[in-house]
Design an enzyme around this catalytic site. Structure first.
Site, short mmCIF file in Angstrom:
data_model
loop_
_atom_site.label_atom_id
_atom_site.label_comp_id
_atom_site.label_asym_id
_atom_site.label_seq_id
_atom_site.Cartn_x
_atom_site.Cartn_y
_atom_site.Cartn_z
CD1 TRP A 10 -2.07 -2.15 0.22
CD2 TRP A 10 -3.06 -1.37 2.17
NE1 TRP A 10 -3.08 -3.01 0.70
CE2 TRP A 10 -3.65 -2.38 1.60
CE3 TRP A 10 -3.30 -0.62 3.24
CZ2 TRP A 10 -4.89 -2.93 2.65
CZ3 TRP A 10 -4.59 -1.15 3.94
CH2 TRP A 10 -5.30 -2.35 3.63
CE LYS A 11 4.64 0.82 -4.45
NZ LYS A 11 5.12 1.42 -5.74
CD GLU A 167 8.30 -4.88 -6.71
OE1 GLU A 167 6.88 -4.84 -7.03
OE2 GLU A 167 8.79 -4.03 -6.12
N GLY A 173 4.48 1.56 -11.00
CA GLY A 173 3.76 2.72 -10.94
C GLY A 173 3.73 3.38 -12.32
N GLY A 234 1.32 -2.81 -6.17
CA GLY A 234 1.24 -1.46 -5.58
C GLY A 234 -0.02 -0.91 -5.95
N GLY A 235 -0.12 -0.03 -6.96
CA GLY A 235 -1.47 0.70 -7.20
C GLY A 235 -2.71 -0.04 -7.22
P1 PGA Z 1 2.73 -0.82 -8.89
O1 PGA Z 1 3.95 -0.95 -7.83
O2 PGA Z 1 2.11 -2.24 -8.98
O3 PGA Z 1 1.96 0.28 -8.63
O4 PGA Z 1 3.57 -1.00 -10.37
C1 PGA Z 1 4.43 -2.37 -7.44
C2 PGA Z 1 5.51 -2.20 -6.41
O5 PGA Z 1 5.92 -1.03 -6.05
O6 PGA Z 1 5.67 -3.06 -5.49
#
Ligand code: PGA
Length: 252
Positions: A10-11, A167, A173, A234-235
């Site tokens: 979720w950052k 990644e 992102g 992430g998103g």
């Molecule tokens: P993202 O991020 O799915 O928004 O590209 C992935 C992550 O940073 O783990």
């Protein structure tokens, strides 16, 4: 047999009430999922409340970072034991955003991995190359170099429990995911590095996730690949419906 693992990073998003609402929605949507491990990684501030909300469910709690010392004068840091105290089971280590903005080095990451295992946590180690490195044909070399140092302090039985998220930084992102074939090729490279250092059995046990612009529409392209055992999201993990759809696409 490697169990697929889908983790939501979720950052730095969600207040406590927002986090609880999100996870409650998610719990309903994944109630019938049996065969996939599901992890949510809220910011530190929401760990306790989200932990309460998921108690007794199949969704596990993860953190986004830790510090390697057990306690002491380290202002602003969080010790592994403090996470355990909160019911945290998984921890993301070495995310590219921390490597970039907090200048986290592979040597730091090695210490964090060691400390996580020592505390009984299950780490998700992130590796991946920059766009320029991929374009220069150096992606493999970069990821191998990261792993060489990152895994340095770990024992074989620990690496067997490890989840490694590939990644590519340019895919995070950006809405531009890797080609599934490239992700699968890098997953094999990762497994080969683990095999060379810790033996074929360990390479067989280690779970490799793909991460970088995974969404409900493309997750199946990655999760049905041999050698990709899950996703770090992430998103799309900030929307319960999207994340649940990704979880479901992992049930191959
Ligand atoms: P993202 O991020 O799915 O928004 O590209 C992935 C992550 O940073 O783990």
């Amino acid at each position: 047999m490697r169990v697929p693992i889908i983790a939501g990073n979720w950052k730095m998003n969600k207040t406590i009430p927002e986090a609880v609402t999100l996870v409650q929605e998610l719990l309903t949507l994944v109630a019938d999922v049996q065969s996939t491990e599901i992890v949510v990684c809220p910011p530190f501030t929401a760990l306790y409340s989200v932990g309460q909300a998921i108690a007794g469910s199949r969704v596990a709690l993860g953190a986004q970072n830790l510090f390697w010392e057990a306690k002491g004068a380290y202002t602003g840091e969080i010790a592994p034991g403090m996470l355990v105290d909160l019911g945290v089971r998984h921890v993301i280590i070495g995310h590219s955003e921390r490597r970039a903005y907090q200048q986290e080095t592979d040597a730091d990451i090695a210490k964090k991995l060691e400390a996580a295992f020592k505390a009984g946590l299950s780490p998700i180690l992130c590796v991946g190359e920059h766009l320029a490195e991929r374009e220069a044909g150096r992606a493999e070399e970069v990821v191998k170099g990261q792993l060489e140092v990152d895994l340095e302090l770990l024992a074989t039985d620990q690496v067997q429990q490890l989840v490694i998220a590939y990644e590519p930084i340019w895919a995070i992102g950006t809405g531009r995911s890797a080609q599934p074939a490239d992700a699968a090729a890098m997953a094999q490279v990762i497994r080969d590095v683990v095999g060379a250092k810790f033996g074929a059995d360990t390479a067989d046990c280690v779970r490799v996730q793909y991460g970088g612009s995974v969404n409900a529409a493309n997750s199946g392209d990655f999760l049905t690949l041999e050698g990709i055992d899950g996703a770090l999201v992430g998103g799309a993990s900030l929307k319960a419906k999207d994340f649940a759809a990704i979880v479901k696409s992992a049930s191959k």
